[in-house]
Enzyme design. Sequence first.
Site, PDB file in Angstrom:
ATOM      1  N   SER A 155      -2.857  42.356 -20.073  1.00 20.21           N
ATOM      2  CA  SER A 155      -1.992  42.400 -21.091  1.00 20.21           C
ATOM      3  C   SER A 155      -0.971  41.355 -21.196  1.00 20.21           C
ATOM      4  O   SER A 155      -0.200  41.380 -22.274  1.00 20.21           O
ATOM      5  CB  SER A 155      -1.118  44.041 -20.564  1.00 20.21           C
ATOM      6  OG  SER A 155      -0.344  43.644 -19.609  1.00 20.21           O
ATOM      7  N   LYS A 193       5.821  42.128 -17.158  1.00 19.23           N
ATOM      8  CA  LYS A 193       5.872  42.142 -18.693  1.00 19.23           C
ATOM      9  C   LYS A 193       6.999  41.215 -19.245  1.00 19.23           C
ATOM     10  O   LYS A 193       7.837  40.804 -18.371  1.00 19.23           O
ATOM     11  CB  LYS A 193       6.534  43.567 -18.937  1.00 19.23           C
ATOM     12  CG  LYS A 193       5.119  44.648 -19.183  1.00 19.23           C
ATOM     13  CD  LYS A 193       3.963  44.387 -19.882  1.00 19.23           C
ATOM     14  CE  LYS A 193       2.824  45.222 -19.894  1.00 19.23           C
ATOM     15  NZ  LYS A 193       2.269  45.180 -18.712  1.00 19.23           N
TER      16      LYS A 193
END
Length: 234
Positions: A155, A193
Amino acid sequence: MLTRKQHELLRFIHERLRETGVPPSFDEMKDALDLKSKSGIHRLITALEERGFIRRLPNRARALEVIRLPESTSGAGSQRRFTPSVVEGGLAGKAKAAPQPTPDPRSREMSIPVMGRIAAGVPISAIQTQSHSITLSGDFLAQGDHFALEVRGDSMVEAGILDGDLVVIRRQDNANTGDIIVALIDEEEATLKRFRRRGSSIALEAANQAYETRVLGPDRVKIQGKLVSLVRRY
């Protein structure tokens, strides 16, 4: 011996990697060096690569790795080489490494505990137990207490963070918008993230269009640390 512009670019790339974990774009490099076109940046990067100061990583447009830095600001003299090495180690306690001293980050080498895996995708359970340590040059670290995690998932690929990379994290419980962080969600899931604030909420943003941004209440997210460096072991 590096030219002044080569030295300026190498330092700029190194500082950006140390601060954010992500290489600067060619436009950012062009502006930082006050050049008129990106072709000059391409020439400087090629020269630094040929001299063994940086490495362009395959299949990624912005993936650059600093291998070594000049020993002095002039670029003369011996060179300090970045050589990550794995040191065998036993298991340590859960979730937290043993307290580390806070050495001067300019010191030659620091031993960083590897504390399991971190998800760059669907969150998985982490932070786990210390499995081994890596030794890094202090040039690649900021002041503070550090640990490393092995990345699992894709991701964050558009930020140059690939499955199997080791991310080096500085322990801290706060972040600025745009920082790449280790976030602990609901006290049980950890993920890597980019941090954003959306009003009173926190957005955990992927660097891959295949993944959605997660927007959570501040009571559900605890910041465990900020990415300061990355080690690619192949």
